[in-house]
Design a protein around this motif. Structure first.
Motif, PDB file in Angstrom:
ATOM      1  N   ASP A  24       0.823  -1.212   0.000  1.00 35.00           N
ATOM      2  CA  ASP A  24       0.000   0.000   0.000  1.00 35.00           C
ATOM      3  C   ASP A  24       0.855   1.259   0.000  1.00 35.00           C
ATOM      4  OD1 ASP A  24      -2.271  -1.601   0.010  1.00 35.00           O
ATOM      5  OD2 ASP A  24      -2.735  -1.260   2.140  1.00 35.00           O
ATOM      6  N   GLU A  25       1.849   1.316   0.877  1.00 34.40           N
ATOM      7  CA  GLU A  25       2.716   2.500   0.951  1.00 34.40           C
ATOM      8  C   GLU A  25       3.537   2.665  -0.324  1.00 34.40           C
ATOM      9  OE1 GLU A  25       2.859   4.986   3.298  1.00 34.40           O
ATOM     10  OE2 GLU A  25       1.105   3.949   4.108  1.00 34.40           O
ATOM     11  N   THR A  26       4.020   1.561  -0.864  1.00 34.02           N
ATOM     12  CA  THR A  26       4.813   1.606  -2.091  1.00 34.02           C
ATOM     13  C   THR A  26       3.952   2.061  -3.258  1.00 34.02           C
ATOM     14  OG1 THR A  26       6.194  -0.173  -1.245  1.00 34.02           O
ATOM     15  CG2 THR A  26       6.322   0.254  -3.610  1.00 34.02           C
ATOM     16  N   GLY A  27       2.738   1.554  -3.340  1.00 36.70           N
ATOM     17  CA  GLY A  27       1.822   1.954  -4.410  1.00 36.70           C
ATOM     18  C   GLY A  27       1.493   3.434  -4.362  1.00 36.70           C
ATOM     19  N   LYS A  28       1.298   3.976  -3.156  1.00 30.88           N
ATOM     20  CA  LYS A  28       1.023   5.411  -3.001  1.00 30.88           C
ATOM     21  C   LYS A  28       2.164   6.249  -3.571  1.00 30.88           C
ATOM     22  CE  LYS A  28      -1.473   4.936   1.349  1.00 30.88           C
ATOM     23  NZ  LYS A  28      -1.379   5.227   2.799  1.00 30.88           N
ATOM     24  N   ALA A  29       3.392   5.716  -3.490  1.00 27.72           N
ATOM     25  CA  ALA A  29       4.576   6.438  -3.972  1.00 27.72           C
ATOM     26  C   ALA A  29       4.907   6.083  -5.421  1.00 27.72           C
ATOM     27  CB  ALA A  29       5.768   6.129  -3.071  1.00 27.72           C
ATOM     28  N   GLU A  30       4.019   5.340  -6.070  1.00 31.76           N
ATOM     29  CA  GLU A  30       4.193   4.923  -7.462  1.00 31.76           C
ATOM     30  C   GLU A  30       5.391   3.991  -7.649  1.00 31.76           C
ATOM     31  OE1 GLU A  30       3.726   8.124 -10.345  1.00 31.76           O
ATOM     32  OE2 GLU A  30       2.675   9.291  -8.805  1.00 31.76           O
ATOM     33  N   GLY A  31       5.660   3.195  -6.619  1.00 28.92           N
ATOM     34  CA  GLY A  31       6.699   2.188  -6.698  1.00 28.92           C
ATOM     35  C   GLY A  31       6.080   0.816  -6.880  1.00 28.92           C
ATOM     36  N   PHE A  59      12.772   8.187  -2.081  1.00 33.86           N
ATOM     37  CA  PHE A  59      13.193   8.884  -0.861  1.00 33.86           C
ATOM     38  C   PHE A  59      12.005   9.057   0.076  1.00 33.86           C
ATOM     39  CE2 PHE A  59      13.904  12.617   1.698  1.00 33.86           C
ATOM     40  CZ  PHE A  59      15.247  12.591   2.029  1.00 33.86           C
ATOM     41  N   LYS A  60      10.918   9.607  -0.443  1.00 32.10           N
ATOM     42  CA  LYS A  60       9.730   9.854   0.384  1.00 32.10           C
ATOM     43  C   LYS A  60       9.096   8.546   0.847  1.00 32.10           C
ATOM     44  CE  LYS A  60       8.818  14.378  -1.533  1.00 32.10           C
ATOM     45  NZ  LYS A  60       7.950  15.214  -2.368  1.00 32.10           N
ATOM     46  N   CYS A  61       9.094   7.537  -0.002  1.00 33.06           N
ATOM     47  CA  CYS A  61       8.523   6.241   0.355  1.00 33.06           C
ATOM     48  C   CYS A  61       9.279   5.614   1.522  1.00 33.06           C
ATOM     49  CB  CYS A  61       8.514   5.306  -0.850  1.00 33.06           C
ATOM     50  SG  CYS A  61       7.729   3.712  -0.527  1.00 33.06           S
ATOM     51  N   ALA A  62      10.596   5.759   1.558  1.00 33.12           N
ATOM     52  CA  ALA A  62      11.387   5.187   2.653  1.00 33.12           C
ATOM     53  C   ALA A  62      10.887   5.709   3.996  1.00 33.12           C
ATOM     54  CB  ALA A  62      12.868   5.516   2.461  1.00 33.12           C
TER      55      ALA A  62
END
Length: 170
Positions: A24-31, A59-62
């Motif tokens: 979910d977090e990765t998808g929000k960051a387009e990863g 960077f922001k996703c981390a």
């Protein structure tokens, strides 16, 4: 938390929730989640097409991953005492390939970038940090956007299996 203490079912439930949170977090960051390895995950940005903003997204996703997982772990006091998130992030080229036997294949990312990112997780543990990223990623992210995070402490570290040292932000 260790599986021998919790048992197979509780471990599976824990990992399933963790994997969902990471996706979910990765998808929000387009990863993209490239692989799960037990309680670890390998993420990619710029897959399949690289963009200038990919480093800033990583960077922001981390940091969003660190915050989300830490918050989730805090809801489980007994687990939070033994579990801690660590993020290693690096910037560079990887090769995506289909690897494995004909009967079971998967897409794998390979290259120095993958190895360095993995080793940075060990550096995080050694330095008592949660997010450790290479100066290459920090610089590339700064060139792509305005960063809303304080400047990290920089250290020159040795990476296991690599001849040259690398500057990292901790």
């Amino acid at each position: 938390m260790t599986s021998d203490q919790s048992g197979a079912v509780k471990t599976r439930n824990f990992l399933k929730h963790f994997h969902t949170l990471v996706a979910d977090e990765t998808g929000k960051a387009e990863g993209v989640v490239l692989d799960y390895m037990g309680d670890g995950a390998m993420l990619g940005f710029g897959v399949p097409d690289a963009e200038l903003a990919d480093a800033a997204k990583a960077f922001k996703c981390a940091f969003s991953l660190e915050a989300a997982v830490t918050a989730w772990l805090s809801t489980m006091p007994t687990i939070a005492q033994t579990c801690r998130i660590r993020v290693g992030a690096h910037f560079g080229h990887v090769v995506l390939s289909r690897l494995g036997h004909d009967a079971q294949q998967q897409i794998a990312a390979t290259g120095d970038c993958v190895n360095v990112a993995s080793r940075l997780v060990d550096i995080a543990k050694d330095y008592g940090g949660t997010v450790v990223m290479s100066l290459e990623l920090i610089n590339a992210a700064g060139a792509a956007s305005e960063l809303e995070t304080p400047a990290p402490r920089c250290e020159l570290v040795s990476i296991r299996g690599r001849k040259q040292t690398i500057q990292v932000g901790i």
